[in-house]
Design a protein around this motif. Structure first.
Motif, PDB file in Angstrom:
ATOM      1  N   ARG A  20      68.469  16.293  98.313  1.00 21.84           N
ATOM      2  CA  ARG A  20      69.701  16.412  98.570  1.00 21.84           C
ATOM      3  C   ARG A  20      70.206  14.803  98.831  1.00 21.84           C
ATOM      4  NH1 ARG A  20      67.820  21.813 100.071  1.00 21.84           N
ATOM      5  NH2 ARG A  20      67.407  20.740 102.548  1.00 21.84           N
ATOM      6  N   SER A  21      69.019  14.649  99.710  1.00 21.64           N
ATOM      7  CA  SER A  21      69.282  12.987 100.647  1.00 21.64           C
ATOM      8  C   SER A  21      69.275  12.465  98.900  1.00 21.64           C
ATOM      9  CB  SER A  21      67.984  12.865 101.109  1.00 21.64           C
ATOM     10  OG  SER A  21      68.144  13.997 102.304  1.00 21.64           O
ATOM     11  N   VAL A  22      69.145  12.517  97.941  1.00 24.97           N
ATOM     12  CA  VAL A  22      68.809  11.626  98.067  1.00 24.97           C
ATOM     13  C   VAL A  22      70.658  11.483  96.547  1.00 24.97           C
ATOM     14  CG1 VAL A  22      68.574  10.564  94.894  1.00 24.97           C
ATOM     15  CG2 VAL A  22      66.595  10.865  96.456  1.00 24.97           C
ATOM     16  N   ARG A  23      71.134  12.672  96.458  1.00 23.96           N
ATOM     17  CA  ARG A  23      72.057  13.330  95.903  1.00 23.96           C
ATOM     18  C   ARG A  23      73.176  12.730  96.793  1.00 23.96           C
ATOM     19  NH1 ARG A  23      74.696  15.495  92.361  1.00 23.96           N
ATOM     20  NH2 ARG A  23      73.043  17.192  91.717  1.00 23.96           N
ATOM     21  N   LEU A 117      65.115   3.731  97.774  1.00 20.25           N
ATOM     22  CA  LEU A 117      66.128   3.668  97.605  1.00 20.25           C
ATOM     23  C   LEU A 117      67.467   3.925  98.293  1.00 20.25           C
ATOM     24  CD1 LEU A 117      67.112   7.056  95.223  1.00 20.25           C
ATOM     25  CD2 LEU A 117      67.740   4.269  94.705  1.00 20.25           C
ATOM     26  N   CYS A 118      67.193   3.976  99.759  1.00 20.45           N
ATOM     27  CA  CYS A 118      67.457   3.251 101.027  1.00 20.45           C
ATOM     28  C   CYS A 118      67.452   2.188 101.253  1.00 20.45           C
ATOM     29  CB  CYS A 118      67.504   4.174 102.659  1.00 20.45           C
ATOM     30  SG  CYS A 118      67.676   6.204 102.717  1.00 20.45           S
ATOM     31  N   ALA A 119      66.243   1.409 101.499  1.00 19.15           N
ATOM     32  CA  ALA A 119      66.109  -0.074 101.569  1.00 19.15           C
ATOM     33  C   ALA A 119      67.019  -1.003 100.045  1.00 19.15           C
ATOM     34  CB  ALA A 119      64.724  -0.513 101.423  1.00 19.15           C
ATOM     35  N   ALA A 120      66.780  -0.372  99.068  1.00 17.05           N
ATOM     36  CA  ALA A 120      68.090  -0.860  97.796  1.00 17.05           C
ATOM     37  C   ALA A 120      69.786  -1.237  98.302  1.00 17.05           C
ATOM     38  CB  ALA A 120      67.863  -0.501  96.854  1.00 17.05           C
TER      39      ALA A 120
END
Length: 225
Positions: A20-23, A117-120
């Motif tokens: 859910r978070s990645v989406r 992904l958050c960092a990117a």
């Protein structure tokens, strides 16, 4: 009256939350499929999603399921998210039916890549996340094995929030303290030796630095995210 022990959380706890978070992270950022992921230098965002989907498919097959056919063409981010959701939901059901005692490495891998992904994308990670605790336990066990395998003294791992774990075998006399996010990233091979040494150590950190290379993890040469 006999006291009852709390029922352990299933090993796959947090996996649906990662999906859910990645989406949520990517749905609001169209066109990011080709964006590089510095923590995984050879990957783009789409490559990382392909990896997560592939891991879910292998876990599904291991538990008796049938992954969907391999697509003829590379999938874009929306299609990869849909495929991961479909496969992941079936993985959740099968792990639950098996008693929930499997999937911990899959969860750690997925959560670690969520942080990548958050960092990117320059997005702060969630302060609280259902996958953090089980994933961190996996990392501590792996790091403990790395310490023991190298004959290094045990180390007390502490967060600035007051939580603590012992890594290695025996009673630790040395400690490393860091904010929870940095401690997680350190154990997951996302901090360089320079960054690791800059954390709060009770002793000179040099003897322990080689142990941060373990399993699939190798600290980057340049400062990590």
């Amino acid at each position: 009256m006999t006291a009852t022990r709390p029922v352990p959380a299933p090993d796959f706890v947090g996996y649906p939350e990662v999906r859910r978070s990645v989406r949520a992270l990517l749905d609001g950022r169209p066109g990011t499929g080709g964006h590089p992921v510095p923590a995984c230098p050879e990957w783009t965002v789409a490559d990382l999603l392909g990896h997560l989907t592939g891991i879910a498919e292998r876990v599904l097959a291991r538990h008796g399921g049938t992954p969907p056919p391999v697509p003829d063409e590379p999938l874009g981010v929306p299609a990869l998210l849909d495929r991961w959701d479909d496969v992941g939901a079936e993985v959740d059901r099968r792990l639950a039916a098996a008693g929930g005692h499997s999937g911990e490495i899959m969860v750690m891998d997925a959560y670690t890549h969520e942080l990548d992904l958050c960092a990117a994308l320059g997005v702060p990670p969630a302060v609280e996340h259902a996958a953090w605790a089980p994933s961190f336990d996996v990392l501590v066990r792996g790091f403990s094995g790395s310490l023991a395998g190298r004959g290094l003294r045990p180390l007390r791992l502490r967060t600035t929030g007051g939580s603590a774990w012992t890594a290695g075998t025996g009673r630790p006399k040395a400690a490393m303290t860091a904010p929870a996010h940095d401690l997680y990233r350190a154990l997951a091979g996302r901090r360089s030796h320079v960054q690791l040494a800059a954390l709060d150590w009770s002793e000179a950190p040099g003897p322990w630095l080689p142990a941060f290379s373990w399993g699939p993890f190798v600290p980057p040469r340049q400062p990590g995210l």
